[in-house]
Design an enzyme around this catalytic site. Structure first.
Site, PDB file in Angstrom:
ATOM      1  N   THR A  69      -2.009   3.179  -3.918  1.00 41.88           N
ATOM      2  CA  THR A  69      -1.837   2.880  -5.339  1.00 41.88           C
ATOM      3  C   THR A  69      -1.055   1.570  -5.495  1.00 41.88           C
ATOM      4  O   THR A  69      -1.438   0.697  -6.284  1.00 41.88           O
ATOM      5  CB  THR A  69      -1.108   4.041  -6.041  1.00 41.88           C
ATOM      6  OG1 THR A  69      -1.943   5.195  -5.960  1.00 41.88           O
ATOM      7  CG2 THR A  69      -0.826   3.733  -7.505  1.00 41.88           C
ATOM      8  N   ASN A 136     -14.257   8.543  -3.504  1.00 42.31           N
ATOM      9  CA  ASN A 136     -13.437   9.695  -3.136  1.00 42.31           C
ATOM     10  C   ASN A 136     -14.033  11.025  -3.581  1.00 42.31           C
ATOM     11  O   ASN A 136     -13.777  12.060  -2.972  1.00 42.31           O
ATOM     12  CB  ASN A 136     -12.022   9.540  -3.702  1.00 42.31           C
ATOM     13  CG  ASN A 136     -12.025   9.190  -5.178  1.00 42.31           C
ATOM     14  OD1 ASN A 136     -12.758   8.307  -5.609  1.00 42.31           O
ATOM     15  ND2 ASN A 136     -11.217   9.873  -5.965  1.00 42.31           N
ATOM     16  N   GLN A 164     -10.884   5.831   1.441  1.00 40.42           N
ATOM     17  CA  GLN A 164     -11.684   6.958   1.936  1.00 40.42           C
ATOM     18  C   GLN A 164     -12.602   6.556   3.090  1.00 40.42           C
ATOM     19  O   GLN A 164     -13.323   7.399   3.629  1.00 40.42           O
ATOM     20  CB  GLN A 164     -12.527   7.557   0.798  1.00 40.42           C
ATOM     21  CG  GLN A 164     -11.719   8.145  -0.338  1.00 40.42           C
ATOM     22  CD  GLN A 164     -10.989   9.424   0.048  1.00 40.42           C
ATOM     23  OE1 GLN A 164     -11.264  10.031   1.087  1.00 40.42           O
ATOM     24  NE2 GLN A 164     -10.045   9.842  -0.781  1.00 40.42           N
ATOM     25  N   SER A 184      -4.673   3.869   2.921  1.00 34.12           N
ATOM     26  CA  SER A 184      -3.685   4.909   2.689  1.00 34.12           C
ATOM     27  C   SER A 184      -3.493   5.698   3.986  1.00 34.12           C
ATOM     28  O   SER A 184      -4.463   6.062   4.640  1.00 34.12           O
ATOM     29  CB  SER A 184      -4.180   5.845   1.581  1.00 34.12           C
ATOM     30  OG  SER A 184      -3.322   6.944   1.476  1.00 34.12           O
ATOM     31  N   HIS A 186      -2.088   8.787   4.423  1.00 29.66           N
ATOM     32  CA  HIS A 186      -2.292  10.243   4.435  1.00 29.66           C
ATOM     33  C   HIS A 186      -3.757  10.668   4.387  1.00 29.66           C
ATOM     34  O   HIS A 186      -4.068  11.843   4.524  1.00 29.66           O
ATOM     35  CB  HIS A 186      -1.479  10.928   3.330  1.00 29.66           C
ATOM     36  CG  HIS A 186      -1.969  10.709   1.943  1.00 29.66           C
ATOM     37  ND1 HIS A 186      -2.560  11.702   1.196  1.00 29.66           N
ATOM     38  CD2 HIS A 186      -1.931   9.625   1.149  1.00 29.66           C
ATOM     39  CE1 HIS A 186      -2.857  11.222   0.000  1.00 29.66           C
ATOM     40  NE2 HIS A 186      -2.487   9.968  -0.059  1.00 29.66           N
ATOM     41  N   THR A 222      13.535  -2.588   1.989  1.00 25.39           N
ATOM     42  CA  THR A 222      13.628  -2.163   3.386  1.00 25.39           C
ATOM     43  C   THR A 222      12.443  -1.260   3.718  1.00 25.39           C
ATOM     44  O   THR A 222      12.119  -0.349   2.955  1.00 25.39           O
ATOM     45  CB  THR A 222      14.951  -1.409   3.623  1.00 25.39           C
ATOM     46  OG1 THR A 222      16.013  -2.287   3.272  1.00 25.39           O
ATOM     47  CG2 THR A 222      15.098  -0.983   5.071  1.00 25.39           C
ATOM     48  N   CYS A 310      -5.550  15.091  -9.390  1.00 26.17           N
ATOM     49  CA  CYS A 310      -4.652  14.387 -10.306  1.00 26.17           C
ATOM     50  C   CYS A 310      -3.211  14.753  -9.973  1.00 26.17           C
ATOM     51  O   CYS A 310      -2.953  15.817  -9.426  1.00 26.17           O
ATOM     52  CB  CYS A 310      -4.945  14.780 -11.742  1.00 26.17           C
ATOM     53  SG  CYS A 310      -6.662  14.585 -12.142  1.00 26.17           S
TER      54      CYS A 310
END
Lengths: 374, 209
Positions: A69, A136, A164, A184, A186, A222, A310
């Site tokens: 994001t 996605n 994705q 991303s 994760h 950082t 969401c």
């Protein structure tokens, strides 16, 4: 419980978890000159090299962010003063940061309409075009390389949300012909809250978070060392996910065939005529809302999604399916099942069995309601 | 938590007898890396298609094969393992070598055809009969006195090789194993003729200097 929602987040791989824990046990600011800082910096750079290898770039082209994001927001804010075009099926993290952008339509099969894109981009002054590589919700692979050729013809820069696609397709910034790419952690079995914006060497990226010279002055703050180390290991392990695609394709196709057989002519498989990544199946059962299906499947021990997850957890009608021309009957009853490294073959049979029960109950309820009404 | 989403279970690993050489936890035959400790695993005995993670079919998508190979070989780049221990460096280098071997075997249609046949059928070269065309080309080559005559033989053999590869693919797709087997022998002879043409031509060029 069977987890079939990898597109929302992939379970963290054990080796990633170890890397994250080890990094949490180290201290030292990567910007410090002393030994602690140097050690931290070495781990950070090793992870950067792994992410860079995943997308075929030099490590210096990888800017670590707090997630995709932020990566999407960073690139879109860099072009805030210029014309922007995005596809109609982008993730909310792109759409919300480009509310004034021109929308590039998709065909009913869910693939970007390149002819329409050509017309829109030709009429637009040089700016930015942002298109995802894999949707996605549907898993449909978008013709990003072809779009990039069109966009470059009219002087536009191209950004690709490849969230994705990582671990599902071999990725190369150069071969895609794009100037920036969002990733991303994760989605490839890495930790949440970690991502990267990969940029072409010629793109002078301005930070949206200021106040430090980290990430070569492209993202202040950082660095999240545990997240970075975990992402690095996940990026490396993504090579095995690429090797796993054939197995997942077979399982996904089996799942699709079984669900279609169970649901009969009522079921709609979304995107089955388009090229899709191996792990994703988007299927609609008209007459039964997505919300009901997700809840019933959850009770049956199967975690699935109604499309995009969401932050609020609520289920809303998919803008992706609407853009493909589906009405609310289909868009409001679609289910996304996404497989991952953690799944086993028996998960498919258990999912089919649970879905068959949900479908049967829904049909019985419909029948009871109609007889009562009569 | 681990019981909820099966964090400690790997697809196809639960019954696997293989373990990681370092952490001794279950490992998949397909995996390059141990998903428990992240180290590079020794090369396992898997077919070329599985090694490259592509669908097992004779008429494979060459572009996809190229992309898979590029992506997987980047992950195994020796530069990235310089600071790792000897065991991991050796495994990475052997994995890369195996990957390259598998890629080369699948990239070339003739080698792929040969490999595909070996997966499905016991190929016996001795049983195949030499086709008249081979005898004719050999005779033509033995009488060739000029480079241009050698080139003519090479052109004919090259064309026959191209046609033969198409025939081989057709036979393999149709699972006509005997036909594919004899076509392969024919193609081997054609390749050998092309090799002889190159040698003879090179000798002619050197002699003329």
């Amino acid at each position: 419980m069977i987890y079939l929602d990898t597109n929302a987040t992939a379970p963290m791989k054990p080796a990633v978890r170890i890397a994250v824990i080890e990094a949490m046990e180290r201290w030292g600011n990567a910007s410090s000159v002393h030994r602690y800082g140097r050690t931290t910096r070495r781990y950070r750079e090793e992870a950067r090299a792994a992410v860079a290898a995943m997308v075929d770039v030099k490590p210096s082209q990888v800017v670590f962010t707090s997630g995709a994001t932020e990566a999407n927001a960073t690139i879109l804010h860099n072009f805030a003063a210029m014309p922007v075009a995005v596809s109609a099926i982008e993730h909310d993290s792109v759409l919300a940061n480009a509310s004034q952008a021109a929308r590039l339509p998709v065909t009913p099969s869910g693939i970007l309409d390149l002819m329409a894109a050509d017309e829109i981009l030709r009429a637009m002054k040089p700016g930015l075009v942002s298109v995802m590589l894999v949707n996605n919700e549907t898993g449909i692979i978008q013709p990003v390389a072809e779009l990039a050729v069109i966009a470059k013809k009219y002087g536009h820069k191209v950004h690709c949300d490849a969230v994705q696609a990582a671990g599902r397709l071999p990725l190369s910034l150069r071969e895609l012909g794009v100037d920036a790419l969002s990733l991303s952690s994760h989605k490839v079995g890495g930790p949440q809250g970690m991502g990267a914006l990969v940029v072409d060497e010629k793109l002078a990226l301005q930070p949206i978070i200021r106040g430090g010279g980290q990430e070569m002055n492209r993202r202040a703050g950082t660095e999240n060392l545990p997240g970075i180390c975990g992402f690095g290991v996940a990026a490396q392990l993504a090579a095995d996910d690429l090797r796993d695609a054939t197995r997942l394709t077979a399982w996904r196709n089996e799942l699709q065939a079984e669900l279609v057989q169970a649901g009969g002519q009522d079921t709609v498989v979304i995107g089955d005529t388009a090229p899709r990544v191996a792990n994703t199946l988007c299927i609609a059962m008209p007459g039964v809302s997505s919300e009901t299906q997700v809840a019933a499947m959850d009770l049956a021990g199967i975690a699935v999604s109604a499309g995009a997850a969401c932050s609020s957890g609520k289920v809303k009608i998919s803008h992706v399916l609407r853009a493909m021309g589906y009405g609310d009957d289909v868009a409001g009853s679609a289910l996304r099942l996404s497989l991952g490294w953690h799944n086993k073959q028996e998960d498919i049979a258990r999912c089919v069995s649970a879905w068959r029960d949900v479908y049967q109950r829904a049909k019985n309820n419909q029948y009871n309601r109609s007889t009562q009404a009569a | 938590m681990s019981n909820v989403i099966g964090l400690n279970e790997f697809a196809g690993l639960a019954n696997s007898a293989l373990t990681c050489w370092l952490c001794q936890k279950p490992a998949s035959t397909r995996a390059i890396f141990c998903h428990h400790c992240g180290t590079v695993q020794p090369v396992r005995d898997i077919d070329h298609f599985a090694r490259l993670g592509i669908e097992r079919r004779i008429d494979l998508d060459v572009e996809h094969l190229d992309h898979q190979y590029a992506a997987l070989s980047r992950t195994l780049d020796p530069q990235r393992f310089l600071i790792r221990g000897m065991g991991e460096r050796t495994n990475a280098s052997k994995q890369l070598e195996a990957l390259k071997g598998a890629y080369e075997a699948l990239r070339d249609p003739l080698r792929r055809g040969r490999y595909w046949l070996s997966l499905h059928h016991e190929h016996d070269a001795a049983q195949a009969e030499m086709q008249p065309m081979i005898t004719e080309l050999r005779a033509e080559l033995s009488t060739a006195a000029e480079p241009v005559a050698c080139d003519r033989v090479a052109q004919k053999a090259g064309q026959a090789l191209e046609d033969g590869i198409m025939g081989l693919m057709q036979a393999l797709r149709g699972q006509e194993w005997e036909k594919a087997s004899s076509t392969l022998v024919h193609l081997d002879w054609l390749e050998s003729i092309l090799g002889d043409v190159r040698t003879k031509r090179s000798d002619m060029t050197q002699a003329s200097r």
